[in-house]
Design a protein around this motif. Sequence first.
Motif, PDB file in Angstrom:
ATOM      1  N   ILE A   6       0.843  -1.189   0.000  1.00 55.28           N
ATOM      2  CA  ILE A   6       0.000   0.000   0.000  1.00 55.28           C
ATOM      3  C   ILE A   6       0.879   1.241   0.000  1.00 55.28           C
ATOM      4  CG2 ILE A   6      -1.760   1.273   1.268  1.00 55.28           C
ATOM      5  CD1 ILE A   6      -2.562  -1.520   2.456  1.00 55.28           C
ATOM      6  N   GLU A   7       0.685   2.062  -1.014  1.00 55.01           N
ATOM      7  CA  GLU A   7       1.415   3.318  -1.114  1.00 55.01           C
ATOM      8  C   GLU A   7       0.483   4.439  -0.697  1.00 55.01           C
ATOM      9  OE1 GLU A   7       3.355   3.677  -4.933  1.00 55.01           O
ATOM     10  OE2 GLU A   7       3.637   1.509  -4.989  1.00 55.01           O
ATOM     11  N   LEU A   8       0.977   5.325   0.168  1.00 51.73           N
ATOM     12  CA  LEU A   8       0.181   6.437   0.647  1.00 51.73           C
ATOM     13  C   LEU A   8       1.077   7.633   0.901  1.00 51.73           C
ATOM     14  CD1 LEU A   8      -0.777   5.688   4.348  1.00 51.73           C
ATOM     15  CD2 LEU A   8       0.671   4.202   3.031  1.00 51.73           C
ATOM     16  N   PHE A   9       0.457   8.808   0.896  1.00 46.85           N
ATOM     17  CA  PHE A   9       1.246   9.999   1.185  1.00 46.85           C
ATOM     18  C   PHE A   9       1.815   9.915   2.591  1.00 46.85           C
ATOM     19  CE2 PHE A   9      -1.588  12.410  -1.936  1.00 46.85           C
ATOM     20  CZ  PHE A   9      -0.651  12.341  -2.946  1.00 46.85           C
ATOM     21  N   GLU A  10       3.043  10.385   2.748  1.00 51.57           N
ATOM     22  CA  GLU A  10       3.658  10.405   4.056  1.00 51.57           C
ATOM     23  C   GLU A  10       2.908  11.368   4.964  1.00 51.57           C
ATOM     24  OE1 GLU A  10       7.686  11.715   3.563  1.00 51.57           O
ATOM     25  OE2 GLU A  10       7.086  13.672   2.816  1.00 51.57           O
ATOM     26  N   GLY A  11       3.081  11.183   6.267  1.00 52.01           N
ATOM     27  CA  GLY A  11       2.493  12.107   7.220  1.00 52.01           C
ATOM     28  C   GLY A  11       1.533  11.459   8.201  1.00 52.01           C
ATOM     29  N   ARG A  12       1.194  10.174   7.976  1.00 53.63           N
ATOM     30  CA  ARG A  12       0.333   9.495   8.942  1.00 53.63           C
ATOM     31  C   ARG A  12       1.148   9.124  10.168  1.00 53.63           C
ATOM     32  NH1 ARG A  12      -1.558   9.372   3.680  1.00 53.63           N
ATOM     33  NH2 ARG A  12      -3.823   9.396   3.689  1.00 53.63           N
ATOM     34  N   THR A  13       0.497   9.116  11.308  1.00 54.66           N
ATOM     35  CA  THR A  13       1.184   8.735  12.537  1.00 54.66           C
ATOM     36  C   THR A  13       1.302   7.216  12.609  1.00 54.66           C
ATOM     37  OG1 THR A  13      -0.841   8.516  13.835  1.00 54.66           O
ATOM     38  CG2 THR A  13       0.176  10.729  13.733  1.00 54.66           C
ATOM     39  N   VAL A  14       2.168   6.757  13.485  1.00 54.74           N
ATOM     40  CA  VAL A  14       2.308   5.320  13.700  1.00 54.74           C
ATOM     41  C   VAL A  14       0.982   4.742  14.198  1.00 54.74           C
ATOM     42  CG1 VAL A  14       3.475   3.545  15.072  1.00 54.74           C
ATOM     43  CG2 VAL A  14       4.791   5.432  14.101  1.00 54.74           C
ATOM     44  N   GLU A  15       0.282   5.474  15.040  1.00 56.00           N
ATOM     45  CA  GLU A  15      -1.015   4.996  15.539  1.00 56.00           C
ATOM     46  C   GLU A  15      -2.033   4.855  14.404  1.00 56.00           C
ATOM     47  OE1 GLU A  15      -3.685   3.230  17.648  1.00 56.00           O
ATOM     48  OE2 GLU A  15      -1.683   3.636  18.435  1.00 56.00           O
ATOM     49  N   GLN A  16      -2.063   5.800  13.480  1.00 54.51           N
ATOM     50  CA  GLN A  16      -2.965   5.684  12.328  1.00 54.51           C
ATOM     51  C   GLN A  16      -2.614   4.457  11.486  1.00 54.51           C
ATOM     52  OE1 GLN A  16      -2.166   9.684  10.834  1.00 54.51           O
ATOM     53  NE2 GLN A  16      -4.366  10.148  10.982  1.00 54.51           N
ATOM     54  N   LYS A  17      -1.333   4.250  11.264  1.00 50.96           N
ATOM     55  CA  LYS A  17      -0.901   3.091  10.480  1.00 50.96           C
ATOM     56  C   LYS A  17      -1.242   1.794  11.205  1.00 50.96           C
ATOM     57  CE  LYS A  17       2.932   5.508   8.272  1.00 50.96           C
ATOM     58  NZ  LYS A  17       4.391   5.530   8.079  1.00 50.96           N
ATOM     59  N   ARG A  18      -1.059   1.770  12.511  1.00 49.11           N
ATOM     60  CA  ARG A  18      -1.376   0.587  13.314  1.00 49.11           C
ATOM     61  C   ARG A  18      -2.866   0.251  13.187  1.00 49.11           C
ATOM     62  NH1 ARG A  18       0.838   2.191  17.705  1.00 49.11           N
ATOM     63  NH2 ARG A  18       2.780   1.100  17.342  1.00 49.11           N
ATOM     64  N   GLU A  19      -3.713   1.253  13.328  1.00 49.42           N
ATOM     65  CA  GLU A  19      -5.163   1.055  13.223  1.00 49.42           C
ATOM     66  C   GLU A  19      -5.543   0.579  11.821  1.00 49.42           C
ATOM     67  OE1 GLU A  19      -9.220   3.713  13.722  1.00 49.42           O
ATOM     68  OE2 GLU A  19      -7.377   4.410  14.675  1.00 49.42           O
ATOM     69  N   PHE A  20      -4.901   1.135  10.811  1.00 47.72           N
ATOM     70  CA  PHE A  20      -5.155   0.781   9.427  1.00 47.72           C
ATOM     71  C   PHE A  20      -4.802  -0.680   9.144  1.00 47.72           C
ATOM     72  CE2 PHE A  20      -3.661   1.232   4.848  1.00 47.72           C
ATOM     73  CZ  PHE A  20      -4.928   1.276   4.296  1.00 47.72           C
ATOM     74  N   VAL A  21      -3.593  -1.101   9.554  1.00 44.69           N
ATOM     75  CA  VAL A  21      -3.197  -2.488   9.272  1.00 44.69           C
ATOM     76  C   VAL A  21      -4.017  -3.487  10.088  1.00 44.69           C
ATOM     77  CG1 VAL A  21      -0.884  -1.842   8.491  1.00 44.69           C
ATOM     78  CG2 VAL A  21      -1.205  -2.509  10.872  1.00 44.69           C
ATOM     79  N   GLU A  22      -4.446  -3.096  11.280  1.00 53.55           N
ATOM     80  CA  GLU A  22      -5.324  -3.979  12.062  1.00 53.55           C
ATOM     81  C   GLU A  22      -6.654  -4.181  11.341  1.00 53.55           C
ATOM     82  OE1 GLU A  22      -5.514  -2.169  15.940  1.00 53.55           O
ATOM     83  OE2 GLU A  22      -3.508  -2.876  16.493  1.00 53.55           O
ATOM     84  N   ALA A  23      -7.209  -3.103  10.782  1.00 53.27           N
ATOM     85  CA  ALA A  23      -8.483  -3.192  10.062  1.00 53.27           C
ATOM     86  C   ALA A  23      -8.351  -4.033   8.790  1.00 53.27           C
ATOM     87  CB  ALA A  23      -8.989  -1.794   9.724  1.00 53.27           C
ATOM     88  N   ILE A  24      -7.265  -3.835   8.056  1.00 48.69           N
ATOM     89  CA  ILE A  24      -7.049  -4.622   6.838  1.00 48.69           C
ATOM     90  C   ILE A  24      -6.879  -6.097   7.182  1.00 48.69           C
ATOM     91  CG2 ILE A  24      -5.443  -5.068   4.929  1.00 48.69           C
ATOM     92  CD1 ILE A  24      -4.881  -2.027   4.964  1.00 48.69           C
ATOM     93  N   THR A  25      -6.117  -6.367   8.228  1.00 52.86           N
ATOM     94  CA  THR A  25      -5.906  -7.761   8.641  1.00 52.86           C
ATOM     95  C   THR A  25      -7.220  -8.403   9.045  1.00 52.86           C
ATOM     96  OG1 THR A  25      -3.645  -7.262   9.339  1.00 52.86           O
ATOM     97  CG2 THR A  25      -4.659  -9.256  10.247  1.00 52.86           C
TER      98      THR A  25
END
Length: 63
Positions: A6-25
């Motif tokens: 997944i390619e996305l614009f930089e600037g998301r926090t680690v917490e946002q990324k964590r929540e995102f990958v948990e939802a995708i998983t």
Amino acid sequence: MPTFRIELFEGRTVEQKREFVEAITKATCETLKVEPSSVDIILIDVKRENWATGGRLWSDPPA
């Protein structure tokens, strides 16, 4: 083993990324009936100056 790149614009926090990958998983496991340990997700932060849509860089000011 499903692998997502997944390619996305930089600037998301680690917490946002964590929540995102948990939802995708979670969605992947429910839909494909696989274990969480089989889901790989690769996040790639891209600078706006390295991404273009419609012939314009995202870092350029609006026309």
